[in-house]
Design an enzyme around this catalytic site. Structure first.
Site, mmCIF file in Angstrom:
data_model
loop_
_atom_site.group_PDB
_atom_site.id
_atom_site.type_symbol
_atom_site.label_atom_id
_atom_site.label_comp_id
_atom_site.label_asym_id
_atom_site.label_seq_id
_atom_site.Cartn_x
_atom_site.Cartn_y
_atom_site.Cartn_z
ATOM 1 N N LYS A 166 0.281 -1.451 0.436
ATOM 2 C CA LYS A 166 -0.221 0.144 0.198
ATOM 3 C C LYS A 166 0.841 1.437 -0.148
ATOM 4 O O LYS A 166 0.541 2.266 -0.147
ATOM 5 C CB LYS A 166 -1.065 0.209 1.389
ATOM 6 C CG LYS A 166 -1.682 -0.805 1.180
ATOM 7 C CD LYS A 166 -2.919 -1.483 -0.035
ATOM 8 C CE LYS A 166 -3.654 0.283 -0.546
ATOM 9 N NZ LYS A 166 -4.699 -0.128 -1.525
ATOM 10 N N ASP A 167 2.027 0.751 0.061
ATOM 11 C CA ASP A 167 3.137 2.386 -0.417
ATOM 12 C C ASP A 167 2.761 3.095 -1.206
ATOM 13 O O ASP A 167 2.898 4.456 -1.777
ATOM 14 C CB ASP A 167 4.349 1.959 0.556
ATOM 15 C CG ASP A 167 4.627 1.753 1.676
ATOM 16 O OD1 ASP A 167 4.013 1.875 2.129
ATOM 17 O OD2 ASP A 167 6.358 1.245 2.383
#
Ligand code: PMP
Length: 324
Positions: free
Chosen positions: A44-45
């Site tokens: 999700k970065d």
């Protein structure tokens, strides 16, 4: 010098790793993108960075601004990392059915965390909708809106997809992963299908989600659950997922996922989270369907450390009727 520029420069460009036991078992190359190696520890970065960067480009987020999001986990952690590196504040709305560890991580990273009662998506007091309304009351603030903000999908179209194509020298036969917002599957599918229509795209779904039915019958109808997996499965087709070319879906049950993560730990030495277990089960199912000699890519979304009280807690598993 071969250096990455700061925190943002360290997001993405993750190694593609051959999972030895599964590759030997199936005669295919089972290849995983090591997303747990991102600075915030998950896939999700990428979404966090792209949502913030697109808002900056559009002039919606200026220096000193605030990012508001409804998230129970990895997206919030990614957002906090990017916000801290760029001088933004972050306000995170979370439903009250999440573990205290997650609240603590986000607070430690500097978020203002607002824990709100757990209600269905259609309810106006749902944590995501509260996040959206709150962002509107602030000056110089955005609601990241990971489910329907297609900057999330763009992250994977512009980074994950090209990386997979390059790392396999264009010899990827199939890609499979599970879906939360759908950003990963949708962005990777779009990019790979543009390179070759022959690349098979398969959605791996846990029980208690509507997406297996959506792919196989066209109706997003919920399957019986629940599942102990976190961050994946959905009751609806998000804007990120809509319009994605998907060839097939497989449904993976929790016992198969548990067997997979423990096999990885005991045999191969990897410490993976639950969505990675589903993804690897999907990759093995696909390898068995395609037969030996294929290159199958999936996502190693995060590591097991956030799941100590559930997936890696024998008592919890026993209560759920699962065996480690
Ligand atoms: N695995 C984990 C651990 C996640 O946190 C998420 C995101 N909720 C996913 C998989 C699913 O990724 P996406 O949102 O891109 O579908």
């Amino acid at each position: 010098m071969k250096v990455k520029k700061g925190l943002v420069g360290a997001i993405g460009d993750t190694p593609l790793i051959r999972i030895e036991s599964l590759s030997e078992e199936t005669g295919c190359n089972i290849l995983g993108k090591a997303e747990f190696m991102n600075p915030g520890g998950s896939v999700k970065d990428r979404a966090a960075l792209w949502m913030i960067r697109e808002a900056e480009k559009a002039g919606d987020l200026k220096p000193g601004g605030t990012v508001v999001e409804g998230t129970a986990g990895n997206t919030g952690i990614g957002i906090l990392h990017v916000c801290n590196s760029r001088g933004y504040d972050a306000v995170i709305y979370m439903p009250d059915n999440q573990s205290q560890e997650k609240v603590d991580i986000l607070k430690t990273l500097g978020a203002e965390v607002r824990v709100v009662p757990t209600v269905p998506y259609k309810d106006e007091m749902n944590y995501q909708k509260q996040a959206g309304r709150y962002a509107e009351t602030l000056e110089n603030a955005i609601w990241a809106n990971q489910f329907d903000n297609t900057a999330n999908r763009l992250a994977h179209y512009e980074s994950t997809g090209p990386e997979i194509w390059d790392q396999t020298d264009g010899r990827v036969d199939a890609f499979t992963c599970s879906v939360g917002t759908g950003g990963t599957l949708a962005g990777v599918s779009r990019y790979l299908k543009e390179q070759s229509q022959d690349v098979q795209i398969v959605l791996a779904d846990p029980h208690g989600s509507a997406l297996y039915n959506w792919v196989t019958t066209g109706e997003a109808e919920m399957t019986p659950g629940p599942s102990i997996t976190e961050g994946i499965g959905n009751s609806r087709v998000t804007d990120n997922l809509a319009g994605t070319e998907i060839d097939d879906a497989v449904q993976i049950d929790d016992q198969a996922m548990v067997d997979m993560v423990y096999t990885m730990l005991r045999k191969d030495g990897w410490f993976f989270g639950s969505s990675t277990g589903i993804n690897l089960c999907g990759a093995v199912a696909l390898a068995k369907k395609l037969g030996p000699g294929h290159n199958i890519v999936t996502m190693l979304c995060d590591d097991g450390s956030k799941y100590m009280s559930r997936l890696f807690n024998p008592r919890f598993l026993e209560e759920k009727g699962l065996r480690a």
